[in-house]
Design an enzyme around this catalytic site. Sequence first.
Site, mmCIF file in Angstrom:
data_model
loop_
_atom_site.group_PDB
_atom_site.id
_atom_site.type_symbol
_atom_site.label_atom_id
_atom_site.label_comp_id
_atom_site.label_asym_id
_atom_site.label_seq_id
_atom_site.Cartn_x
_atom_site.Cartn_y
_atom_site.Cartn_z
ATOM 1 N N LYS A 11 0.780 -1.333 -0.092
ATOM 2 C CA LYS A 11 0.001 -0.006 -0.003
ATOM 3 C C LYS A 11 0.930 1.335 -0.092
ATOM 4 O O LYS A 11 2.092 1.415 0.405
ATOM 5 C CB LYS A 11 -0.970 -0.086 1.197
ATOM 6 N N ALA A 97 10.197 -2.751 6.325
ATOM 7 C CA ALA A 97 10.217 -1.744 7.173
ATOM 8 C C ALA A 97 10.260 -0.425 6.440
ATOM 9 O O ALA A 97 11.010 0.447 6.825
ATOM 10 C CB ALA A 97 11.245 -1.799 8.133
ATOM 11 N N SER A 104 2.100 -6.404 7.257
ATOM 12 C CA SER A 104 0.603 -6.246 7.638
ATOM 13 C C SER A 104 0.043 -6.909 6.485
ATOM 14 O O SER A 104 -0.962 -7.920 6.666
ATOM 15 C CB SER A 104 0.142 -5.067 7.718
ATOM 16 N N SER A 105 0.336 -6.851 5.214
ATOM 17 C CA SER A 105 -0.303 -7.643 3.836
ATOM 18 C C SER A 105 0.064 -8.973 4.109
ATOM 19 O O SER A 105 -0.875 -9.795 3.717
ATOM 20 C CB SER A 105 0.274 -7.037 2.655
ATOM 21 N N ASP A 137 -2.571 -1.832 10.411
ATOM 22 C CA ASP A 137 -2.841 -1.939 9.105
ATOM 23 C C ASP A 137 -3.342 -3.154 8.617
ATOM 24 O O ASP A 137 -3.683 -3.186 7.305
ATOM 25 C CB ASP A 137 -1.380 -1.553 8.387
#
Length: 298
Positions: A11, A97, A104-105, A137
């Site tokens: 994202k 990072a 998170s994905s 997220d």
Amino acid sequence: MKELRLKALAKINLGLDVLRRREDGYHEVKMVMQTIRLYDRLILKKTDRPGIQVKTNLYYLPANENNLVYQAAKLLQDEFDLKSGMVISLRKFIPVAAGMAGGSSDAAAVLYGMNRMFQLQLSREELMKLGVRIGADVPYCIMRGTALAEGIGEQLSALPPMPECQVVIARPPISVSTKFVYENLNLGEHTVHPDIDRIIKGLEEGDLHQVAAHMGNVLESVTIPHYPVIARIKEEMKAGGALNAMMSGSGPTVFGLFDNKEKAEQTCQALREGTLAKQVYLTDIYNTFRTEHTGKEE
């Protein structure tokens, strides 16, 4: 189903504003999130041997409970008393990072994939509620598409889709601590806040130029003074024809939006040949999100 192959999409933040520091120490945010076609690949395998095994192509990534994919698998195992073990093979392409929600994905993909493999019949909304227990997220990474994120990032509202465009991604050879950025963020009367409402209006009107013109990230006020290379990458993208360029999340990744594919390709190549960035990608917007689990590879 014994094995499942998935894509975990990155994202970017078209707008990132921090409204205040809450009493619990978290920051209240208002962000416009957008999925792009840069992704990690995961292979999930169900095994008879109990436990969770994580394999990655990057030696420095943890393969234990410190990895979000492990945490996602463990969450579902514990929540639904799943007896089978899991082997998760993770091939990373999203910069680590770097403000692109790669971890998170990946966790979101594990939740989605195990939901299918074990026929848990969880809806997207139920998966999102579980996901927030792993990270703020994760619910968005399950949702995908264009969304307004509020609260600590977990309150999500779908927005009209982002107009199609090319996206150049460039990660400089530095690491930025999210904790450092938020601890050093000073919100006061002189803080320049992005106009999130104008970005949303641009989305509603399908106007890429209006969206780009109002992009902004309040965290740049901390990061750029400490890491001037971020500003230099932004300048190079704009000089190459980007409608606008901005740091994603807490950085250090920079993205530029282009309405001209040739200029995007030329800028991408120039950054690859230069010394400002160590990872450079050319991709585009991903607007389709899952309303129900279709059984197709994502």
